[in-house]
Enzyme design. Structure first.
Site, short mmCIF file in Angstrom:
data_model
loop_
_atom_site.label_atom_id
_atom_site.label_comp_id
_atom_site.label_asym_id
_atom_site.label_seq_id
_atom_site.Cartn_x
_atom_site.Cartn_y
_atom_site.Cartn_z
N ALA A 89 -0.17 10.41 2.37
CA ALA A 89 -0.12 11.00 3.71
C ALA A 89 -1.46 10.94 4.44
CB ALA A 89 0.33 12.46 3.60
N ARG B 20 -11.53 5.98 7.30
CA ARG B 20 -12.54 4.94 7.11
C ARG B 20 -11.99 3.52 7.31
NH1 ARG B 20 -14.99 7.28 1.71
NH2 ARG B 20 -13.00 8.36 1.80
N LYS C 200 -2.95 4.02 6.76
CA LYS C 200 -3.67 3.25 5.74
C LYS C 200 -2.74 2.59 4.73
CE LYS C 200 -6.24 5.18 2.36
NZ LYS C 200 -7.44 5.67 1.66
N THR D 291 -6.03 16.01 -0.94
CA THR D 291 -5.10 15.55 -1.99
C THR D 291 -4.43 16.73 -2.72
OG1 THR D 291 -7.02 15.33 -3.45
CG2 THR D 291 -6.19 13.32 -2.44
N TYR E 226 8.55 -34.74 18.71
CA TYR E 226 9.08 -33.38 18.70
C TYR E 226 10.58 -33.46 18.48
CZ TYR E 226 11.01 -28.95 19.97
OH TYR E 226 11.73 -27.78 19.92
N ASN F 262 15.11 -30.58 24.54
CA ASN F 262 16.19 -29.66 24.16
C ASN F 262 16.32 -28.46 25.08
OD1 ASN F 262 13.71 -28.69 23.26
ND2 ASN F 262 14.60 -27.60 21.53
C1 UD1 Z 1 -9.42 10.43 -4.31
C2 UD1 Z 1 -9.97 11.36 -5.40
C3 UD1 Z 1 -11.10 10.62 -6.12
C4 UD1 Z 1 -10.56 9.34 -6.73
C5 UD1 Z 1 -9.86 8.48 -5.66
C6 UD1 Z 1 -9.11 7.38 -6.34
C7 UD1 Z 1 -9.66 13.59 -4.53
C8 UD1 Z 1 -10.33 14.75 -3.88
N1 UD1 Z 1 -10.45 12.54 -4.77
O1 UD1 Z 1 -10.52 10.18 -3.43
O2 UD1 Z 1 -11.63 11.45 -7.13
O3 UD1 Z 1 -11.62 8.63 -7.32
O4 UD1 Z 1 -8.92 9.25 -4.91
O5 UD1 Z 1 -8.73 6.38 -5.42
O6 UD1 Z 1 -8.49 13.62 -4.81
N2 UD1 Z 1 -3.74 11.91 0.77
C9 UD1 Z 1 -2.69 12.68 1.21
N3 UD1 Z 1 -2.94 13.80 1.94
C10 UD1 Z 1 -4.19 14.22 2.22
C11 UD1 Z 1 -5.28 13.45 1.76
C12 UD1 Z 1 -5.02 12.30 1.03
O7 UD1 Z 1 -1.54 12.33 0.96
O8 UD1 Z 1 -4.32 15.26 2.86
C13 UD1 Z 1 -3.48 10.67 0.03
C14 UD1 Z 1 -4.06 9.45 0.73
O9 UD1 Z 1 -3.09 8.88 1.61
C15 UD1 Z 1 -4.39 8.52 -0.42
C16 UD1 Z 1 -4.62 9.47 -1.59
O10 UD1 Z 1 -4.08 10.71 -1.23
O11 UD1 Z 1 -3.33 7.64 -0.69
C17 UD1 Z 1 -6.10 9.63 -1.89
O12 UD1 Z 1 -6.76 10.16 -0.74
P1 UD1 Z 1 -8.16 9.62 -0.24
O13 UD1 Z 1 -8.51 10.39 0.98
O14 UD1 Z 1 -8.17 8.18 -0.17
O15 UD1 Z 1 -9.09 10.12 -1.42
P2 UD1 Z 1 -10.38 9.41 -2.02
O16 UD1 Z 1 -11.54 9.81 -1.21
O17 UD1 Z 1 -10.12 7.99 -2.23
MG MG Z 2 -8.70 6.77 -1.57
#
Ligand code: UD1
Ligand code: MG
Length: 464
Positions: free
Chosen positions: A15, A20, A27, A84, A369, A389
């Site tokens: 979600a 970035r 994403k 997350t 063509y 054509n």
């Molecule tokens: C996260 C981990 C990090 C790990 C990395 C692996 C946490 C805090 N950190 O960091 O330790 O090394 O993944 O790739 O968990 N997402 C949601 N809702 C949110 C935020 C994120 O569904 O509110 C989803 C994102 O879409 C993504 C995944 O969770 O698919 C990871 O989120 P992201 O923000 O990319 O975390 P990282 O900084 O990569």
């Molecule tokens: Mg990530």
């Protein structure tokens, strides 16, 4: 315990805004290996036999759902992207009683089905488990601090890490197997007091570990599996990795790739043994290539089916085409959707074909063509032939019979039929059907004016 995962329930966190990436597209829909990154994670879950997939979506949820919906997915909405930990908390409403749940990240697409089984096995020996790997470029991933015996101590996010912690190369791959309802109780206690102001799932694991729960660390055999995508730089690295896996597999199955670093083959493409692929070739979509073919430098082929013993000469573009045994295409040919080349036919340089069938042995060797045309076996299409054509409003068909000879620079104004074995004179604009065996010639008769050049020169010198 070994074998299949105990849990057949998987949650995929997908979600996040992914700020970035600097993109209007969610994403998890950005492609790697020719498909949205989330589709790879879904396939890994399916490959591991998970029969309930809870996909947490929020940012661009409608777009994600429309792109990847399938009967085995339950879409769980996370209205606000608070981190997350908050994302995983959303699946609580889908789960009754207790059990373990596999948790995957939608931005970690290289995950393999076998890893899910390994996580479930490891979790069975304690409270839960998580996958870790040592990466040369740990970048923005969370760093893992462990305890003796391969258990988690805590995870420090890159944004919150000290220089010393950033130097740790062991990363959290974002793949877990966790017990519920215990994990949801831990998530409920999270606070966003960290650099990103988010509710970190990783903090819930740290808290459990601090209270003495054992979270086993599963070391990934292929560290590349842990590569998460947070930026477009990560995306290109993961994409390359997927291609490398594919290229290696092709080589092991008898395909010659002398310069694999310069070849793009999407994972969905199939290639038969003893086929050679030269540098700068790009093969994508549902393309299938047969045996003993040669794809020369710069061929770009998407969603096309190529039979055996075919040569694609340099810099040809094939999109939605079907090419039969022993055909030759290019250099610099363009086959557009709906092109069918039957056995042994030849399309040469600067020939464009669209929605047309060239029967066996047809030759269109130069500059033509051919659109909305059906061409019988053995016909010869002269240089500069054009099927006209399109009348500005509609497209019309051209039929050319078996063995016909279309003279150079013939305009075939469709709809028009050229009979079997008929010939058209070079430079003719053919607007009427031509019977079998006839010669159709449509151009003014040539007139030679004897001595004209000399007379002109005299006239011009007398005017000086
Ligand atoms: C996260 C981990 C990090 C790990 C990395 C692996 C946490 C805090 N950190 O960091 O330790 O090394 O993944 O790739 O968990 N997402 C949601 N809702 C949110 C935020 C994120 O569904 O509110 C989803 C994102 O879409 C993504 C995944 O969770 O698919 C990871 O989120 P992201 O923000 O990319 O975390 P990282 O900084 O990569
Ligand atoms: Mg990530």
């Amino acid at each position: 315990m070994t074998g299949a995962p105990q849990s057949r329930v998987v949650a995929i966190l997908a979600a996040g805004i992914g700020s970035r990436m600097r993109s209007e597209t969610p994403k998890v829909l950005h492609p790697v290996g020719g498909r949205p990154m989330l589709s790879w994670v879904l396939d890994a879950a399916r490959g591991a036999g998970c029969d309930r997939i809870l996909a947490v979506v929020g940012h661009g949820a409608e777009q994600v759902r429309a792109a990847l919906d399938a009967p085995d997915i339950t879409w769980v909405e996370q209205r606000e992207q608070l981190g997350t930990g908050h994302a995983l908390a959303q699946v609580a409403r889908e789960l009754d009683g207790d059990g373990v749940i596999i948790v995957l990240s939608g931005d970690v697409p290289l995950v393999r089905p076998a890893t899910l089984a390994a996580l479930a096995d490891a979790a069975a020996g304690g409270w839960g488990s998580m996958a870790v790997a040592d990466l040369d470029q740990p970048g923005s991933l969370g760093r893992v601090l462990d305890r003796d015996g391969g258990a988690l101590d805590r995870i420090v996010e890159a944004a919150d890490a000290s220089d010393e912690e950033l130097a740790i190369s062991t990363v959290n791959a974002g793949l877990y197997c966790l017990p519920y309802p215990q994990i949801f109780e831990r998530l409920a206690a999270l606070t966003p007091d960290n650099a990103k102001g988010e509710l970190y799932l990783t903090d819930a694991l740290g808290a459990a570990a601090a209270d003495g729960d054992r979270i086993s660390l599963v070391q990934l055999a292929d560290p590349g599996e842990a590569m998460g995508i947070n930026t477009r730089v990560d995306q290109s690295r993961v994409h390359r990795r997927l291609l490398e896996r594919k290229l290696r597999r092709l080589q092991m199955h008898g395909v010659t790739l002398l310069d694999p670093d310069r070849i793009q083959v999407e994972p969905g493409v199939e290639i038969g043994a003893d086929t050679t692929v030269e540098a700068d070739v790009s093969l994508s979509g549902s393309t299938r290539i047969g045996r003993r073919c040669v794809l020369r430098q710069g061929a770009w082929i998407r969603d096309s089916i190529i039979a055996d013993d075919v040569t694609i000469e340099p810099y040809s573009v094939l999109d939605g085409a079907q090419v039969g045994d022993g055909c030759s295409v290019g250099p610099f040919a363009r086959l557009r959707p709906g092109t069918v080349l039957e056995e042994g036919s030849k399309v040469g340089n600067f020939v464009e074909v669209k929605k047309s069938t060239l029967g066996p042995g047809v030759k269109a060797s130069h500059l033509a063509y051919l659109g909305d045309a059906t061409i019988g076996p053995g016909a010869n299409i002269g240089a500069g032939t054009i099927t006209c054509n399109y009348d500005g409003q509609r497209k019309h068909p051209t039929e050319i019979g078996a063995g016909a000879f279309i003279g150079s620079d013939t305009m075939l104004v469709a709809p028009v039929k050229i009979g079997d074995g008929a010939t058209t004179g070079a430079g003719s604009a053919i607007t009427k059907d031509v019977p079998s065996g006839a010669l159709a010639i449509e151009r003014s008769r040539q007139r030679n004016v004897e001595g004209w050049v000399e007379r002109r020169q005299k006239r011009e010198s007398s005017e000086d």
